[in-house]
Design a protein around this motif. Sequence first.
Motif, PDB file in Angstrom:
ATOM      1  N   ASP A   1      31.455  41.544  29.595  1.00 46.07           N
ATOM      2  CA  ASP A   1      32.904  41.754  29.703  1.00 46.07           C
ATOM      3  C   ASP A   1      33.179  43.034  30.498  1.00 46.07           C
ATOM      4  O   ASP A   1      33.720  44.018  29.997  1.00 46.07           O
ATOM      5  N   VAL A   2      32.797  43.012  31.769  1.00 46.80           N
ATOM      6  CA  VAL A   2      32.817  44.206  32.610  1.00 46.80           C
ATOM      7  C   VAL A   2      34.216  44.803  32.787  1.00 46.80           C
ATOM      8  O   VAL A   2      34.345  46.013  32.966  1.00 46.80           O
ATOM      9  N   GLU A   3      35.234  43.971  32.731  1.00 51.01           N
ATOM     10  CA  GLU A   3      36.602  44.484  32.922  1.00 51.01           C
ATOM     11  C   GLU A   3      36.991  45.505  31.855  1.00 51.01           C
ATOM     12  O   GLU A   3      37.883  46.322  32.074  1.00 51.01           O
ATOM     13  N   LYS A   4      36.313  45.496  30.719  1.00 49.95           N
ATOM     14  CA  LYS A   4      36.634  46.424  29.625  1.00 49.95           C
ATOM     15  C   LYS A   4      35.902  47.766  29.744  1.00 49.95           C
ATOM     16  O   LYS A   4      36.176  48.695  28.989  1.00 49.95           O
ATOM     17  N   TYR A   5      34.970  47.888  30.668  1.00 53.46           N
ATOM     18  CA  TYR A   5      34.178  49.118  30.784  1.00 53.46           C
ATOM     19  C   TYR A   5      35.014  50.399  30.851  1.00 53.46           C
ATOM     20  O   TYR A   5      34.645  51.391  30.221  1.00 53.46           O
ATOM     21  N   PRO A   6      36.126  50.419  31.604  1.00 54.18           N
ATOM     22  CA  PRO A   6      36.884  51.674  31.662  1.00 54.18           C
ATOM     23  C   PRO A   6      37.397  52.154  30.301  1.00 54.18           C
ATOM     24  O   PRO A   6      37.707  53.337  30.142  1.00 54.18           O
ATOM     25  N   LEU A   7      37.461  51.277  29.314  1.00 59.02           N
ATOM     26  CA  LEU A   7      37.938  51.664  27.987  1.00 59.02           C
ATOM     27  C   LEU A   7      36.944  52.524  27.217  1.00 59.02           C
ATOM     28  O   LEU A   7      37.338  53.262  26.315  1.00 59.02           O
ATOM     29  N   PHE A   8      35.643  52.434  27.544  1.00 59.99           N
ATOM     30  CA  PHE A   8      34.666  53.114  26.701  1.00 59.99           C
ATOM     31  C   PHE A   8      33.446  53.680  27.414  1.00 59.99           C
ATOM     32  O   PHE A   8      32.672  54.412  26.809  1.00 59.99           O
ATOM     33  N   LEU A   9      33.247  53.377  28.673  1.00 60.66           N
ATOM     34  CA  LEU A   9      32.009  53.757  29.342  1.00 60.66           C
ATOM     35  C   LEU A   9      32.142  55.103  30.054  1.00 60.66           C
ATOM     36  O   LEU A   9      33.068  55.306  30.841  1.00 60.66           O
ATOM     37  N   PRO A  10      31.201  56.037  29.803  1.00 63.13           N
ATOM     38  CA  PRO A  10      31.259  57.349  30.473  1.00 63.13           C
ATOM     39  C   PRO A  10      31.292  57.212  31.992  1.00 63.13           C
ATOM     40  O   PRO A  10      30.593  56.369  32.561  1.00 63.13           O
ATOM     41  N   LEU A  11      32.098  58.009  32.640  1.00 61.43           N
ATOM     42  CA  LEU A  11      32.286  58.108  34.090  1.00 61.43           C
ATOM     43  C   LEU A  11      33.025  56.923  34.718  1.00 61.43           C
ATOM     44  O   LEU A  11      33.437  57.003  35.866  1.00 61.43           O
ATOM     45  N   CYS A  12      33.200  55.818  34.001  1.00 60.50           N
ATOM     46  CA  CYS A  12      33.843  54.634  34.577  1.00 60.50           C
ATOM     47  C   CYS A  12      35.360  54.801  34.549  1.00 60.50           C
ATOM     48  O   CYS A  12      35.974  54.854  33.487  1.00 60.50           O
ATOM     49  N   GLU A  13      35.954  54.858  35.738  1.00 62.61           N
ATOM     50  CA  GLU A  13      37.401  55.025  35.856  1.00 62.61           C
ATOM     51  C   GLU A  13      38.124  53.705  36.090  1.00 62.61           C
ATOM     52  O   GLU A  13      39.311  53.598  35.837  1.00 62.61           O
ATOM     53  N   GLY A  14      37.420  52.717  36.617  1.00 62.34           N
ATOM     54  CA  GLY A  14      38.043  51.429  36.888  1.00 62.34           C
ATOM     55  C   GLY A  14      36.998  50.392  37.239  1.00 62.34           C
ATOM     56  O   GLY A  14      35.903  50.731  37.692  1.00 62.34           O
ATOM     57  N   LEU A  15      37.335  49.129  37.004  1.00 66.29           N
ATOM     58  CA  LEU A  15      36.438  48.046  37.372  1.00 66.29           C
ATOM     59  C   LEU A  15      37.266  46.822  37.707  1.00 66.29           C
ATOM     60  O   LEU A  15      38.125  46.419  36.922  1.00 66.29           O
ATOM     61  N   LYS A  16      37.028  46.281  38.893  1.00 67.32           N
ATOM     62  CA  LYS A  16      37.780  45.113  39.358  1.00 67.32           C
ATOM     63  C   LYS A  16      36.792  44.036  39.779  1.00 67.32           C
ATOM     64  O   LYS A  16      35.883  44.293  40.576  1.00 67.32           O
ATOM     65  N   VAL A  17      36.969  42.835  39.215  1.00 64.61           N
ATOM     66  CA  VAL A  17      36.131  41.708  39.594  1.00 64.61           C
ATOM     67  C   VAL A  17      36.765  41.046  40.812  1.00 64.61           C
ATOM     68  O   VAL A  17      37.910  40.588  40.743  1.00 64.61           O
ATOM     69  N   ARG A  18      36.047  41.027  41.922  1.00 62.15           N
ATOM     70  CA  ARG A  18      36.538  40.395  43.160  1.00 62.15           C
ATOM     71  C   ARG A  18      36.407  38.885  43.105  1.00 62.15           C
ATOM     72  O   ARG A  18      37.261  38.157  43.602  1.00 62.15           O
ATOM     73  N   SER A  19      35.261  38.422  42.567  1.00 60.24           N
ATOM     74  CA  SER A  19      35.030  36.977  42.496  1.00 60.24           C
ATOM     75  C   SER A  19      34.142  36.653  41.310  1.00 60.24           C
ATOM     76  O   SER A  19      33.382  37.492  40.833  1.00 60.24           O
ATOM     77  N   ARG A  20      34.257  35.396  40.862  1.00 59.80           N
ATOM     78  CA  ARG A  20      33.487  34.918  39.724  1.00 59.80           C
ATOM     79  C   ARG A  20      33.113  33.470  40.030  1.00 59.80           C
ATOM     80  O   ARG A  20      34.002  32.647  40.241  1.00 59.80           O
ATOM     81  N   THR A  21      31.805  33.166  40.089  1.00 61.91           N
ATOM     82  CA  THR A  21      31.368  31.809  40.401  1.00 61.91           C
ATOM     83  C   THR A  21      30.348  31.335  39.369  1.00 61.91           C
ATOM     84  O   THR A  21      29.567  32.131  38.843  1.00 61.91           O
TER      85      THR A  21
END
Length: 152
Positions: A23-43
């Motif tokens: 669930d990579v989109e949630k990383y900015p909620l709890f992961l050190p240094l992560c300021e944002g995460l955007k999924v460009r594509s999903r296949t």
Amino acid sequence: MPSFRTTRRVKHTPEEMFDLVADVEKYPLFLPLCEGLKVRSRTKGEGGRETLIADMSVGYKAIHETFTSKVTLDREKLKIIVAYLDGPFRALENLWSFKREDESCIVEFFITYEFKSRVLGMLMGTMFDKAFRKFASAFEKRADVVYGRGRD
């Protein structure tokens, strides 16, 4: 190349931990240094494997960088493989694996990386090393929040 490896036993199922890391989109909620995460594509691919192309923005103080990775979610094998595509690194790879053991899960995390710029490597390298050492506990704490404190 700098690298970091850790193995932890957590009181959650391998499937729960796989889903949490996937669930990579949630990383900015709890992961050190992560300021944002955007999924460009999903296949969807062979054998139920899913592939994401994602941009992750990381930062510390005045330094902010974004990099793109290919994330392969192999639910059948309970492995997540991250391959670097573009950004400030010369190389970056990481691997997650989740194995059932008794009533718990063994989580293995491995990452290796090298910055393109020696200066950026000197500025961010120590911070990345410290952050990677906190990753496993950040995911474990997140699992406790999402799934409860685990099995006793």
